[in-house]
Write an enzyme that holds these catalytic residues in place. Structure first.
Site, PDB file in Angstrom:
ATOM      1  N   TYR A  12      -2.863  -0.848  10.257  1.00  0.00           N
ATOM      2  CA  TYR A  12      -2.693  -1.004   8.816  1.00  0.00           C
ATOM      3  C   TYR A  12      -1.385  -0.373   8.351  1.00  0.00           C
ATOM      4  O   TYR A  12      -0.617  -0.986   7.598  1.00  0.00           O
ATOM      5  CB  TYR A  12      -3.878  -0.371   8.090  1.00  0.00           C
ATOM      6  CG  TYR A  12      -3.900  -0.642   6.607  1.00  0.00           C
ATOM      7  CD1 TYR A  12      -4.301  -1.875   6.114  1.00  0.00           C
ATOM      8  CD2 TYR A  12      -3.538   0.347   5.697  1.00  0.00           C
ATOM      9  CE1 TYR A  12      -4.336  -2.131   4.754  1.00  0.00           C
ATOM     10  CE2 TYR A  12      -3.568   0.107   4.334  1.00  0.00           C
ATOM     11  CZ  TYR A  12      -3.968  -1.135   3.869  1.00  0.00           C
ATOM     12  OH  TYR A  12      -3.995  -1.375   2.517  1.00  0.00           O
ATOM     13  N   SER A  14       0.851  -1.185   0.000  1.00  0.00           N
ATOM     14  CA  SER A  14       0.000   0.000   0.000  1.00  0.00           C
ATOM     15  C   SER A  14       0.888   1.237   0.000  1.00  0.00           C
ATOM     16  O   SER A  14       2.052   1.177   0.414  1.00  0.00           O
ATOM     17  CB  SER A  14      -0.891   0.010   1.252  1.00  0.00           C
ATOM     18  OG  SER A  14      -1.508   1.272   1.437  1.00  0.00           O
TER      19      SER A  14
END
Length: 266
Positions: free
Chosen positions: A162, A149
């Protein structure tokens, strides 16, 4: 969109984790369109069967279903072994499964933090370990692509677990790439930006948030799952044989923009 190279992966065997929707589904479809036999991993068999029905048939045989929790060691050992047996080998591993739980950092629950780390970090390490063992034992020069990501390098407020997990993924990729480069095993990552996928429905379904997110991307739109699949297949192909240990940012220029906190804090 039709596959650009119809037979680029003809005869290749691919395992995709988190293949039941979004980027994983798009990636499985792209590999199959280009001739690969694809083992589909996820937790729910019915969803994987639905994905398999969308994949074109290939000469290698049926695309196998490999259910299991990629954060559980016994599950991973089984699903990797089943995939290899069903396809008669394995050339490419795509670690795609991901998980996130929003929360102000002062309120984050330990079980939520650990749950995110289990899927996003342990769920990368375990499949990589099992597949690399198989490759080393059989002298196979395989390729791993991990779906990371932009939050590998950019903090995401309210998503502490995350962000931490994706930072860890970046170092897993670099470590494995360095450790196994002399054995012909390549390991890379893709880092999607704002992508229209089920994991991002919180802002996709909110017109104001969708507009705000789009306005702060230099290309002025979120990406599509197929665009991430394009990057993943590039890193798996002969086109990228001298690339390892790298993260390819597929983000419409999002990581070029500095005022991230003010636009992603909700």
């Amino acid at each position: 969109m039709p596959a650009p190279y119809k037979d680029r992966f003809a005869g290749k065997k691919v395992l995709v984790t988190g293949a039941s929707q979004g980027i994983g589904e798009a990636t499985a479809l792209r590999f199959a369109e280009e001739g690969a036999q694809v083992a589909l991993n996820g937790r729910k068999e019915d969803k994987l069967i639905a994905v398999r029905e969308k994949l074109p048939k290939v000469s290698g045989g049926e695309h196998p279903i490999a259910t299991g929790d990629i954060s559980k060691e016994d599950d991973v050992k089984r699903l990797v072994a089943e995939s290899i047996k069903a396809m008669g080998g394995l050339d490419v591993l795509v670690c795609n499964a991901g998980y996130q739980i929003p929360s102000p950092s002062e309120d984050i629950k330990l079980e939520d933090f650990e749950g995110v780390m289990a899927v996003n970090v342990t769920g990368v390490m375990l499949p990589c370990r099992e597949v690399i063992r198989y490759w080393l034992e059989n002298g196979i020069k395989g390729t791993i692509i991990v779906n990371s990501s932009v939050h590998q390098i950019i903090p995401k407020p309210h998503y502490l677990g995350y962000s931490a997990s994706k930072g860890a993924v970046g170092n897993i990729v670099r470590t494995l790439a360095l450790e196994y480069a002399t054995r012909g095993i390549r390991v890379n990552a893709v880092a999607p930006g704002a992508i229209v996928t089920p994991i991002n429905m919180s802002w996709i379904d909110d017109p104001e948030q969708y507009k705000a997110v789009s306005s702060h991307i230099p290309m002025k739109r979120p990406g599509e799952s197929r665009e991430i699949a394009d990057a993943i297949t590039f890193l798996a192909a002969e086109d990228s044989t001298y690339i390892t240990g790298q993260t390819l940012y597929v983000d419409g220029g999002l990581t070029l923009y500095g005022d991230f906190e003010n636009n992603w804090s909700s």
